[in-house]
Design an enzyme around this catalytic site. Structure first.
Site, PDB file in Angstrom:
ATOM      1  N   ASP A  21      52.073  47.416 -33.832  1.00 16.31           N
ATOM      2  CA  ASP A  21      51.475  46.209 -33.245  1.00 16.31           C
ATOM      3  C   ASP A  21      52.057  44.943 -33.873  1.00 16.31           C
ATOM      4  OD1 ASP A  21      49.767  44.910 -31.492  1.00 16.31           O
ATOM      5  OD2 ASP A  21      48.079  44.909 -32.893  1.00 16.31           O
ATOM      6  N   ASN A  69      47.401  48.866 -21.793  1.00 19.49           N
ATOM      7  CA  ASN A  69      48.523  47.922 -21.699  1.00 19.49           C
ATOM      8  C   ASN A  69      49.003  47.697 -20.258  1.00 19.49           C
ATOM      9  OD1 ASN A  69      49.983  48.991 -24.865  1.00 19.49           O
ATOM     10  ND2 ASN A  69      48.652  47.255 -24.482  1.00 19.49           N
TER      11      ASN A  69
HETATM   12  C1  IPE Z   1      47.850  49.030 -29.323  1.00 23.16           C
HETATM   13  O1  IPE Z   1      48.137  47.678 -29.436  1.00 23.16           O
HETATM   14  C2  IPE Z   1      48.809  49.683 -28.400  1.00 23.16           C
HETATM   15  C3  IPE Z   1      50.202  49.789 -28.871  1.00 23.16           C
HETATM   16  C4  IPE Z   1      50.656  49.403 -30.023  1.00 23.16           C
HETATM   17  C5  IPE Z   1      51.095  50.376 -27.937  1.00 23.16           C
HETATM   18  P1  IPE Z   1      47.390  46.591 -28.565  1.00 23.16           P
HETATM   19  O2  IPE Z   1      47.926  45.281 -28.965  1.00 23.16           O
HETATM   20  O3  IPE Z   1      47.464  46.932 -27.126  1.00 23.16           O
HETATM   21  O4  IPE Z   1      45.877  46.779 -29.033  1.00 23.16           O
HETATM   22  P2  IPE Z   1      44.659  45.755 -28.998  1.00 23.16           P
HETATM   23  O5  IPE Z   1      44.585  45.219 -27.603  1.00 23.16           O
HETATM   24  O6  IPE Z   1      44.938  44.693 -29.986  1.00 23.16           O
HETATM   25  O7  IPE Z   1      43.469  46.569 -29.392  1.00 23.16           O
HETATM   26  C1  IPE Z   2      52.627  45.993 -29.690  1.00 18.62           C
HETATM   27  O1  IPE Z   2      52.779  44.642 -29.839  1.00 18.62           O
HETATM   28  C2  IPE Z   2      53.462  46.555 -28.589  1.00 18.62           C
HETATM   29  C3  IPE Z   2      52.688  46.929 -27.389  1.00 18.62           C
HETATM   30  C4  IPE Z   2      51.395  46.891 -27.261  1.00 18.62           C
HETATM   31  C5  IPE Z   2      53.454  47.385 -26.258  1.00 18.62           C
HETATM   32  P1  IPE Z   2      51.891  43.610 -29.018  1.00 18.62           P
HETATM   33  O2  IPE Z   2      52.599  43.274 -27.761  1.00 18.62           O
HETATM   34  O3  IPE Z   2      50.502  44.106 -28.838  1.00 18.62           O
HETATM   35  O4  IPE Z   2      51.910  42.384 -29.995  1.00 18.62           O
HETATM   36  P2  IPE Z   2      50.724  41.379 -30.298  1.00 18.62           P
HETATM   37  O5  IPE Z   2      49.560  42.200 -30.773  1.00 18.62           O
HETATM   38  O6  IPE Z   2      50.420  40.651 -29.033  1.00 18.62           O
HETATM   39  O7  IPE Z   2      51.274  40.499 -31.366  1.00 18.62           O
HETATM   40 MG    MG Z   3      48.822  43.904 -29.949  1.00 19.96          MG
END
Ligand code: IPE
Ligand code: IPE
Ligand code: MG
Length: 248
Positions: A21, A69
């Site tokens: 993340d 997502n």
């Molecule tokens: C979790 O991250 C999913 C992945 C890393 C693929 P998210 O960014 O989607 O999770 P939340 O929304 O902060 O819980």
């Molecule tokens: C994790 O990074 C990757 C996916 C969920 C695909 P994020 O896209 O959630 O990054 P933040 O949390 O918005 O910084």
């Molecule tokens: Mg995220």
């Protein structure tokens, strides 16, 4: 060159699961589009896969795209799918060379057909590799995984192939996407949030949890080794007392 002293990685987790993340925020901090953060994140994927393989991790599960997502802006979803496709295409050779078997866990049917095709191409090619299994969690959600397993088991009970009283932890595990693989020993989440976000809820019941504020694109070899060193320092008691364990 790696200048940090080598951390104590004498106890290597067999299975490491990572919520990668922080890509979006990493890019936003740099006033760049979020997709650039995802691109930078691919570099970390390469480094962490390579390091895990090198130190002897046997199973590595990376949360790349959750069922939730899909609700992101369609351009970001498209960009992520295209990055995934090119990552898989470019890594096939390296995976073969490093004896890494690719597996994908999640709702495969929801993925675009071209990504599925590339995925199958790499999965088939690496089928006999055995040094490490790389599970990519794609369109993955733990609750739907458990519901799917419950449906399959309920179906078996209805057809008389399974007796309700025979249902146990192992049988349920056998119907999860991770069937046949040990549960994660270690759960890492980068990016500062301290939550599971629907990742491997059943499987992490005894995993050691490790949260770091480092955003995924900045999580490299040293950061991964530091996490593994932290794991090596923990006493896993599995419900027993510390003194019981020291006598074993
Ligand atoms: C979790 O991250 C999913 C992945 C890393 C693929 P998210 O960014 O989607 O999770 P939340 O929304 O902060 O819980
Ligand atoms: C994790 O990074 C990757 C996916 C969920 C695909 P994020 O896209 O959630 O990054 P933040 O949390 O918005 O910084
Ligand atoms: Mg995220």
């Amino acid at each position: 060159m790696n200048s940090a002293p080598p951390p104590d990685t004498s106890v290597i987790p067999v299975h490491v699961a990572i919520v990668m993340d922080g890509n979006g925020r990493w890019a936003e901090e740099r006033k760049k589009p979020r997709l650039l953060g995802h691109k930078a994140g691919v570099k970390s994927v390469r480094t962490v896969v390579e390091t895990a393989r090198e130190i002897g991790v046997k199973h590595l599960t990376l949360y790349a795209f959750s069922t939730e997502n899909w609700a992101r802006p369609s351009l970001e979803v498209k960009g992520l799918m295209s990055l995934l496709d090119s990552y898989l295409k470019s890594e096939r050779k390296t995976m073969l060379k490093n004896d890494i078997r690719l597996k994908c866990i999640g709702q495969r049917k929801r993925l675009p057909p071209d990504v599925r095709k590339t995925m199958d191409w790499v999965i088939d090619a690496t089928d006999q590799c055995s040094a490490m299994t790389l599970n990519l969690a794609l369109s993955y959600g733990s609750r739907s995984e458990i519901v799917r397993a419950a449906r399959q088991l309920a179906g078996q009970c209805v057809d008389g192939r399974l007796n309700v009283d025979e249902l146990d932890d192992q049988k349920l595990s056998n119907h999860l996407y991770t069937a046949g693989q040990p549960d994660p020993d270690m759960f890492i989440r980068t990016g500062g949030e301290k939550r599971l976000s629907n990742f491997l809820l059943w499987q992490v019941s005894y995993a050691e949890l490790y949260f770091t504020d480092i955003k995924w694109p900045d999580f490299g070899r040293d950061q991964f080794l530091e996490a593994v060193a932290d794991f090596a320092d923990r006493q896993r008691r599995f419900g027993k007392t510390g003194s019981q364990l020291s006598k074993e």
